[in-house]
Design a protein around this motif. Structure first.
Motif, short mmCIF file in Angstrom:
data_model
loop_
_atom_site.label_atom_id
_atom_site.label_comp_id
_atom_site.label_asym_id
_atom_site.label_seq_id
_atom_site.Cartn_x
_atom_site.Cartn_y
_atom_site.Cartn_z
N THR A 147 -6.80 -4.25 -4.68
CA THR A 147 -7.23 -2.97 -4.62
C THR A 147 -7.86 -2.13 -4.96
O THR A 147 -8.10 -2.65 -6.32
N ASP A 206 -13.37 2.13 4.22
CA ASP A 206 -12.74 2.99 5.24
C ASP A 206 -13.94 4.94 4.41
O ASP A 206 -13.23 5.07 3.37
N ASN A 217 0.71 3.56 -3.60
CA ASN A 217 0.24 4.81 -2.95
C ASN A 217 0.98 6.25 -3.34
O ASN A 217 0.55 7.28 -3.84
N ASN A 263 -6.16 4.97 -2.96
CA ASN A 263 -6.59 3.63 -2.80
C ASN A 263 -6.79 2.45 -1.72
O ASN A 263 -6.12 3.23 -1.09
N GLU A 264 -7.90 1.62 -1.71
CA GLU A 264 -8.06 0.92 -0.72
C GLU A 264 -7.98 -0.54 -0.91
O GLU A 264 -7.72 -1.07 -1.64
N TYR A 265 -6.67 -0.76 -0.13
CA TYR A 265 -6.26 -2.32 -0.40
C TYR A 265 -7.07 -3.32 0.61
O TYR A 265 -6.63 -3.13 2.06
N SER A 291 -5.03 10.53 2.97
CA SER A 291 -5.06 11.60 2.25
C SER A 291 -4.91 12.72 3.14
O SER A 291 -4.50 13.90 2.92
N ILE A 299 -16.67 0.18 0.19
CA ILE A 299 -15.33 0.82 0.68
C ILE A 299 -15.79 0.23 2.12
O ILE A 299 -16.53 0.06 2.49
N LYS A 341 -5.03 1.36 4.20
CA LYS A 341 -5.60 2.89 3.26
C LYS A 341 -4.29 3.96 3.69
O LYS A 341 -3.98 3.36 5.48
N ALA A 397 0.71 -1.55 0.02
CA ALA A 397 0.20 0.19 0.05
C ALA A 397 0.71 1.10 -0.01
O ALA A 397 0.16 2.47 -0.39
#
Length: 267
Positions: A108, A224, A80, A86-88, A156, A222, A153, A76
């Motif tokens: 992913t 998160d 990133n 993105n979410e893993y 951000s 998702i 994640k 991740a």
């Protein structure tokens, strides 16, 4: 006169039986309600403990193996840099002999765009079906009770948005004179979300599975939605809760620090 007395006795007896029956029914209902409350409390505690287990494993694992590319966190962190946000995801399978959060079991997910509808599902950016938990077989123990989905994640949000001291390492006490180490060269935030599920209580397992997803053609929601870009978006836990499936979600953010250490004096 005698027959009238017999009739009155019968009526009184029936009234007593009726009252006793009502009291008995109320007692049973109260007992059932108490039992349900107790069962729900025990179930929630069990789910919380189960959801906390993968997070504890991150705490106790060898950090060097967690941040290399063979692990979900290392993968991740590296990915990133190319495509942030993105979410893993991977399924927590403690009964498997495979490495915890091995990158080859990671899928992913690309979250829906910010202005998309709240119930918009994610899309699969990379990986296949291995990252999605199967509610019919991916149980955390031989009891076949709980399935746990894990999502990693890289946040951000700007560091300036964090509360004061949020990025300080454990044991750092600025008021006591302890300062940040001088050899600190990098800090990275990693957020782990775990979702523990009890599939046996699902009225429709297929509908519950659709919340999680199955593969690239049928992704789920998702896990998160903490960041500003995903705030308000439906999560796997929310989808399952709407279906009446017992579920608990836990979120833990880690601060990974890279320290420069000189192990040999310069010539």
């Amino acid at each position: 006169m005698k027959s009238n007395q017999h009739g009155a006795t019968l009526i009184v007896t029936l009234m007593v039986v009726l009252v006793v029956t009502i009291i008995g029914v109320l007692a049973i209902r109260i007992a059932m309600t108490t039992l349900n409350i107790s069962t729900n409390a025990q179930l929630n505690q069990f789910l919380s403990q189960t959801a906390d287990t993968p997070i504890n494993q991150v705490y106790t694992s060898d950090l060097s193996t967690m941040v290399d590319l063979s692990g979900a966190i290392g993968y991740a962190l590296e990915d990133n840099k190319i495509e942030p946000g993105n979410e893993y995801i991977f399924c927590y399978r403690p009964t498997s002999s495979e490495k915890f959060g091995a990158s080859f079991n990671v899928t992913t997910l690309r979250p829906p765009v910010k202005n998309a509808a709240a119930n918009t599902k994610a899309t699969v950016a990379y990986g296949g079906a291995s990252g999605f938990c199967d509610l019919t077989k991916d149980f955390g123990s031989k009891r076949e009770a709980v399935v746990t989905q894990v999502a990693v994640k890289i946040p951000s949000g700007a560091l300036e948005d964090l509360p004061p001291g949020a990025m300080l390492a454990r044991g750092t006490t600025l008021s006591g004179g302890t300062i940040l180490p001088k050899n600190l060269v990098e800090q990275q935030r990693v957020r782990v979300t775990t979702t523990a599920i009890v599939p046996m209580y699902a009225n429709d397992v297929d509908a519950a599975q659709a919340c999680i997803g199955t593969d690239a053609t049928k992704p789920g929601y998702i896990n998160d939605n903490v960041d500003e870009d995903t705030k308000g978006k439906v999560t796997v836990a929310e989808c399952l809760a709407d279906l009446g499936v017992p579920v608990t979600s836990q979120v833990q953010e880690f601060n990974l620090q890279t320290l420069f250490e000189q192990i040999q004096a310069p010539d």
